[in-house]
Design a protein around this motif. Structure first.
Motif, PDB file in Angstrom:
ATOM      1  N   SER A 195      31.347  82.419  49.616  1.00 39.53           N
ATOM      2  CA  SER A 195      31.045  81.070  50.100  1.00 39.53           C
ATOM      3  C   SER A 195      31.188  80.024  49.009  1.00 39.53           C
ATOM      4  CB  SER A 195      29.619  81.020  50.672  1.00 39.53           C
ATOM      5  OG  SER A 195      28.673  81.395  49.674  1.00 39.53           O
ATOM      6  N   ASP A 196      31.470  80.455  47.778  1.00 43.53           N
ATOM      7  CA  ASP A 196      31.636  79.513  46.666  1.00 43.53           C
ATOM      8  C   ASP A 196      33.027  78.881  46.644  1.00 43.53           C
ATOM      9  OD1 ASP A 196      29.064  79.908  45.667  1.00 43.53           O
ATOM     10  OD2 ASP A 196      29.688  81.631  44.481  1.00 43.53           O
ATOM     11  N   ALA A 197      33.912  79.280  47.552  1.00 45.24           N
ATOM     12  CA  ALA A 197      35.279  78.753  47.570  1.00 45.24           C
ATOM     13  C   ALA A 197      35.353  77.509  48.438  1.00 45.24           C
ATOM     14  CB  ALA A 197      36.245  79.807  48.090  1.00 45.24           C
ATOM     15  N   ARG A 198      35.878  76.433  47.880  1.00 42.88           N
ATOM     16  CA  ARG A 198      36.173  75.219  48.640  1.00 42.88           C
ATOM     17  C   ARG A 198      37.687  75.148  48.780  1.00 42.88           C
ATOM     18  NH1 ARG A 198      34.248  70.176  50.117  1.00 42.88           N
ATOM     19  NH2 ARG A 198      35.787  68.488  50.049  1.00 42.88           N
ATOM     20  N   ILE A 199      38.181  75.353  50.004  1.00 44.42           N
ATOM     21  CA  ILE A 199      39.614  75.428  50.254  1.00 44.42           C
ATOM     22  C   ILE A 199      40.127  74.079  50.750  1.00 44.42           C
ATOM     23  CG2 ILE A 199      41.445  76.584  51.526  1.00 44.42           C
ATOM     24  CD1 ILE A 199      39.540  78.979  51.864  1.00 44.42           C
ATOM     25  N   THR A 200      41.107  73.538  50.036  1.00 41.68           N
ATOM     26  CA  THR A 200      41.781  72.308  50.445  1.00 41.68           C
ATOM     27  C   THR A 200      43.233  72.655  50.750  1.00 41.68           C
ATOM     28  OG1 THR A 200      40.362  70.916  49.061  1.00 41.68           O
ATOM     29  CG2 THR A 200      42.478  69.981  49.749  1.00 41.68           C
ATOM     30  N   THR A 201      43.699  72.271  51.925  1.00 39.08           N
ATOM     31  CA  THR A 201      45.063  72.572  52.342  1.00 39.08           C
ATOM     32  C   THR A 201      45.873  71.288  52.435  1.00 39.08           C
ATOM     33  OG1 THR A 201      44.257  74.460  53.631  1.00 39.08           O
ATOM     34  CG2 THR A 201      46.480  73.690  54.104  1.00 39.08           C
TER      35      THR A 201
ATOM     36  N   GLN B  45      45.545  85.475  56.230  1.00 38.01           N
ATOM     37  CA  GLN B  45      45.377  86.515  55.210  1.00 38.01           C
ATOM     38  C   GLN B  45      45.067  85.888  53.857  1.00 38.01           C
ATOM     39  OE1 GLN B  45      47.637  87.600  52.488  1.00 38.01           O
ATOM     40  NE2 GLN B  45      48.851  85.747  52.824  1.00 38.01           N
ATOM     41  N   GLN B  46      45.622  84.699  53.574  1.00 36.98           N
ATOM     42  CA  GLN B  46      45.287  84.015  52.333  1.00 36.98           C
ATOM     43  C   GLN B  46      43.810  83.638  52.310  1.00 36.98           C
ATOM     44  OE1 GLN B  46      48.108  80.731  52.171  1.00 36.98           O
ATOM     45  NE2 GLN B  46      49.462  81.911  50.844  1.00 36.98           N
ATOM     46  N   ARG B  47      43.343  83.059  53.394  1.00 39.14           N
ATOM     47  CA  ARG B  47      41.933  82.643  53.459  1.00 39.14           C
ATOM     48  C   ARG B  47      41.004  83.857  53.393  1.00 39.14           C
ATOM     49  NH1 ARG B  47      41.003  77.287  55.538  1.00 39.14           N
ATOM     50  NH2 ARG B  47      39.097  78.040  56.542  1.00 39.14           N
TER      51      ARG B  47
END
Length: 230
Positions: free
Chosen positions: A47-53, A36-38
């Motif tokens: 598509s401009d989001a770069r997600i680092t976990t 749900q966060q993603r």
């Protein structure tokens, strides 16, 4: 414009009493907390989001669930708190400003839409809820000019709670990195932010989302409350 997003998901989440990392906990709608966060991140930033976990405890289960992600590993996840996980993430995301969130927050998709203007202006902020002030939560006070002053679980006279979704600007990032490196291993990231405010003059705005839901899932009753919204 590209956006740097960090999800802190290294902890063991022992208070919830489940074998999997807490971000993989299933919600009432069938999604995991992290899914749900993603979904919310993609809805706000596309598509401009770069997600680092940041991963640690049973890292492989998160990587398997989201194989397309970018990952930073906190190998000392069982000895450190969120200050050191955030430190690793900020060091891995270059010079740009970063939006970060705790990996156990279930929140209204409109939270990020409300935050977008401040992110585009590159202004540091902490999302807050003024509707309640619980002793066990991170609380805050404001300076006379309306910026965050104190920020911790031990604040006396807090006027609201920090929700766990925050942004540090490009200009403020270096100070926060320095303070996160300095704080104790068991400190929450809020301690580093509080020191950056006090010692480096970092100015952090409160972003009020009291009218929207945001639930940090620590216990079974929190999960029940989160499922009332999703």
């Amino acid at each position: 414009m590209s956006y740097q997003i960090v999800i802190l998901a290294a902890g063991m989440g022992s208070r919830l009493g489940r074998a999997l990392p807490k971000p993989l906990t299933e919600l009432g709608d069938g999604r995991s907390i992290m899914q749900q966060q993603r979904d919310n991140i993609r809805a706000a930033f596309g598509s401009d989001a770069r997600i680092t976990t940041v991963v640690g405890y049973r890292a492989e289960t998160i990587v398997e669930a989201f194989p397309d992600g970018n990952y930073v590993y906190n190998e000392r996840y069982d000895q450190t708190n969120t200050s050191k996980s955030l430190l690793r993430a900020l060091q891995a995301t270059g010079k740009k400003g970063v939006l970060w969130m705790n990996g156990d927050v279930v929140f209204d998709p409109r939270v990020l839409g409300r935050a977008l203007a401040l992110i585009d202006e590159d202004r540091s902020f902490v999302t807050v809820n003024t509707a309640k002030v619980s002793d066990e939560e991170v609380k805050y006070t404001l300076s006379t000019d309306g910026h965050i002053d104190q920020l911790s679980k031990t604040v006396v006279g807090g006027i609201g709670e920090a929700v766990g979704i925050n942004y540090i600007s490009r200009d403020d990032k270096r100070a926060l990195v320095r303070q996160l490196a300095r704080v104790d291993d068991q400190d929450y990231f809020e301690r580093g932010l509080e020191l950056a405010i006090a010692e480096d003059g970092v100015r952090v705005l409160p972003l009020d989302i009291s009218d929207l839901y945001a639930v940090e899932v620590d216990f079974a009753e929190d999960l029940e409350r989160a499922n009332e919204f999703v």
